[in-house]
Design an enzyme around this catalytic site. Sequence first.
Site, PDB file in Angstrom:
ATOM      1  N   ARG A 100       2.150 -35.263 -26.889  1.00  0.00           N
ATOM      2  CA  ARG A 100       2.945 -34.923 -28.081  1.00  0.00           C
ATOM      3  C   ARG A 100       2.923 -36.059 -29.100  1.00  0.00           C
ATOM      4  O   ARG A 100       2.878 -35.821 -30.312  1.00  0.00           O
ATOM      5  CB  ARG A 100       4.379 -34.623 -27.634  1.00  0.00           C
ATOM      6  CG  ARG A 100       5.308 -34.147 -28.740  1.00  0.00           C
ATOM      7  CD  ARG A 100       6.626 -33.663 -28.167  1.00  0.00           C
ATOM      8  NE  ARG A 100       7.638 -33.476 -29.197  1.00  0.00           N
ATOM      9  CZ  ARG A 100       8.828 -34.063 -29.208  1.00  0.00           C
ATOM     10  NH1 ARG A 100       9.168 -34.879 -28.209  1.00  0.00           N
ATOM     11  NH2 ARG A 100       9.676 -33.853 -30.179  1.00  0.00           N
ATOM     12  N   HIS A 104       1.669 -35.362 -32.906  1.00  0.00           N
ATOM     13  CA  HIS A 104       2.605 -35.430 -34.019  1.00  0.00           C
ATOM     14  C   HIS A 104       2.214 -36.510 -35.017  1.00  0.00           C
ATOM     15  O   HIS A 104       2.634 -36.457 -36.184  1.00  0.00           O
ATOM     16  CB  HIS A 104       4.025 -35.654 -33.512  1.00  0.00           C
ATOM     17  CG  HIS A 104       4.659 -34.413 -32.966  1.00  0.00           C
ATOM     18  ND1 HIS A 104       5.991 -34.093 -33.127  1.00  0.00           N
ATOM     19  CD2 HIS A 104       4.123 -33.371 -32.271  1.00  0.00           C
ATOM     20  CE1 HIS A 104       6.254 -32.929 -32.549  1.00  0.00           C
ATOM     21  NE2 HIS A 104       5.135 -32.480 -32.012  1.00  0.00           N
ATOM     22  N   HIS A 233       0.614 -26.433 -23.764  1.00  0.00           N
ATOM     23  CA  HIS A 233       1.960 -26.199 -23.226  1.00  0.00           C
ATOM     24  C   HIS A 233       1.932 -25.990 -21.721  1.00  0.00           C
ATOM     25  O   HIS A 233       2.988 -25.832 -21.105  1.00  0.00           O
ATOM     26  CB  HIS A 233       2.605 -24.981 -23.908  1.00  0.00           C
ATOM     27  CG  HIS A 233       3.262 -25.310 -25.198  1.00  0.00           C
ATOM     28  ND1 HIS A 233       3.608 -24.358 -26.131  1.00  0.00           N
ATOM     29  CD2 HIS A 233       3.641 -26.501 -25.726  1.00  0.00           C
ATOM     30  CE1 HIS A 233       4.179 -24.938 -27.173  1.00  0.00           C
ATOM     31  NE2 HIS A 233       4.209 -26.248 -26.946  1.00  0.00           N
ATOM     32  N   TRP A 265       6.923 -24.480 -19.263  1.00  0.00           N
ATOM     33  CA  TRP A 265       6.181 -23.254 -19.538  1.00  0.00           C
ATOM     34  C   TRP A 265       5.431 -22.756 -18.301  1.00  0.00           C
ATOM     35  O   TRP A 265       5.132 -21.584 -18.197  1.00  0.00           O
ATOM     36  CB  TRP A 265       5.166 -23.488 -20.655  1.00  0.00           C
ATOM     37  CG  TRP A 265       5.737 -23.612 -22.022  1.00  0.00           C
ATOM     38  CD1 TRP A 265       5.886 -22.617 -22.942  1.00  0.00           C
ATOM     39  CD2 TRP A 265       6.226 -24.797 -22.657  1.00  0.00           C
ATOM     40  NE1 TRP A 265       6.433 -23.099 -24.107  1.00  0.00           N
ATOM     41  CE2 TRP A 265       6.657 -24.436 -23.958  1.00  0.00           C
ATOM     42  CE3 TRP A 265       6.357 -26.132 -22.252  1.00  0.00           C
ATOM     43  CZ2 TRP A 265       7.191 -25.377 -24.857  1.00  0.00           C
ATOM     44  CZ3 TRP A 265       6.889 -27.048 -23.134  1.00  0.00           C
ATOM     45  CH2 TRP A 265       7.300 -26.673 -24.421  1.00  0.00           C
ATOM     46  N   ASP A 302       4.888 -18.835 -28.645  1.00  0.00           N
ATOM     47  CA  ASP A 302       4.086 -18.543 -27.446  1.00  0.00           C
ATOM     48  C   ASP A 302       3.811 -17.044 -27.344  1.00  0.00           C
ATOM     49  O   ASP A 302       2.683 -16.619 -27.092  1.00  0.00           O
ATOM     50  CB  ASP A 302       4.820 -19.016 -26.188  1.00  0.00           C
ATOM     51  CG  ASP A 302       5.047 -20.511 -26.143  1.00  0.00           C
ATOM     52  OD1 ASP A 302       4.118 -21.255 -26.530  1.00  0.00           O
ATOM     53  OD2 ASP A 302       6.136 -20.941 -25.751  1.00  0.00           O
TER      54      ASP A 302
END
Length: 474
Positions: A100, A104, A233, A265, A302
């Site tokens: 992440r 980002h 994910h 997830w 999703d």
Amino acid sequence: MAERLAASLLPAASPSPSPSARRATVAAAAAASFPSPCSARTGLRLRSRQPLLSQKAAGRGRGVRVVRCMAASDAAQLKGAREDIKELLKTTYCHPILVRLGWHDSGTYDKNIEEWPQRGGADGSLRFDAELSHGANAGLINALKLIQPIKDKYPGITYADLFQLASATAIEEAGGPKIPMKYGRVDVTAAEQCPPEGRLPDAGPRDPAEHLREVFYRMGLDDKEIVALSGAHTLGRARPDRSGWGKPETKYTKDGPGEPGGQSWTVEWLKFDNSYFKDMKFLSQLPSEEQKEQDLLVLPTDAALFEDPSFKVYAEKYAEDQEAFFKDYAEAHAKLSDLGAKFDPPEGFSLDDDMSAAPADEKTEEAISFAAPPPVAPEPEPEPAAEPTPEPVAAAVATVTSDDNNGAAPQPEPFVAAKYSYGKRELSDSMKQKIRAEYEGFGGSPDKPMQSNYFLNIMILIAGLAFLTSLVGN
């Protein structure tokens, strides 16, 4: 700026030098007053396209050359940082947050803006509080705390490279594909250069499919890349105290590993595979109320992967074919990690081919050295020549005119080991004598071929000995 500061350090009363001399003097003063970032980088590869002081002009020894940094990051230090990241992953299980972090930093890119760093992207700006405080970056301060000691240990690398290195390494160490990364990203230097808030995707927009396209199309990515990247994910969890999504804990996260809690997830949320698509395919078919009761998380973005006709083609494919998912994901991840970055050198370099992307004239440049130069091996004396030969035709002259020896028999070209040796050094005299002695021991000579087949003689001798042995035995 450095030239103006350096010029202020020069004596005020001095004759007006020529422009070229003034530039050289200013550069020398700047180098003396402000240490180069190269000095902190161990083993940094350097280049000297425009040396400030040539060896010929200096009239000194051969051991010192004035050079400038070739890359924003040092390849050797990046490799060391990669190994430290692997060890960090083994002890903290921080794969998801490192992925992440890289995403980002690069995901703020806007293809409609040409200027750097206004266009955003992978430029290390996420290290500043001004960007860390954006709502979409909640919790990423923890990722920065994890890798800051690695940055301190390897000062010769940029934050922009470190963020993307950590992200790609986390994917690979979790069982994902090898990412074809390149490095050499330049860092922004001030918080004022951070991009504005609002460029990253939102998990629960009014129209999820349209929102995904709006964000990722702005970066220059397409539907296939949107779906492939969504497959990341398969790693990680959502925490309501950070993103506002997910449950405080589930049966899959209550015991860790790492810090317990959150909602994942997938069942094995530290393993990179295509289970995300398999689970989303099943869960997206359930009513939204039933989805909320499940232990696995389904965000509106999703579910959109199996609801939107264009996205669904790729999502269905990846649910059935992990190899296809890995291939497309690796390409999309590498593309995302380059978005908006300014590279030095401009083409970047790879850690896996030892910077083979660097230009050929830069690969052979030596690192700067202030030690005494190594002893130079004596060069063989050249053959006497009447006239120097222009370089473009030297090879042709060597094979034509040198053989025309006033009607005498053509002379073979003397063997020079340096022509075929990577090190470009001639064999020592003792080694030549040893090779000659061994060759003559076989019945041959460097000047003439052997008169008989040595290996055939050996075979005949062995056969004769075997025959005699059998006779004696009988």
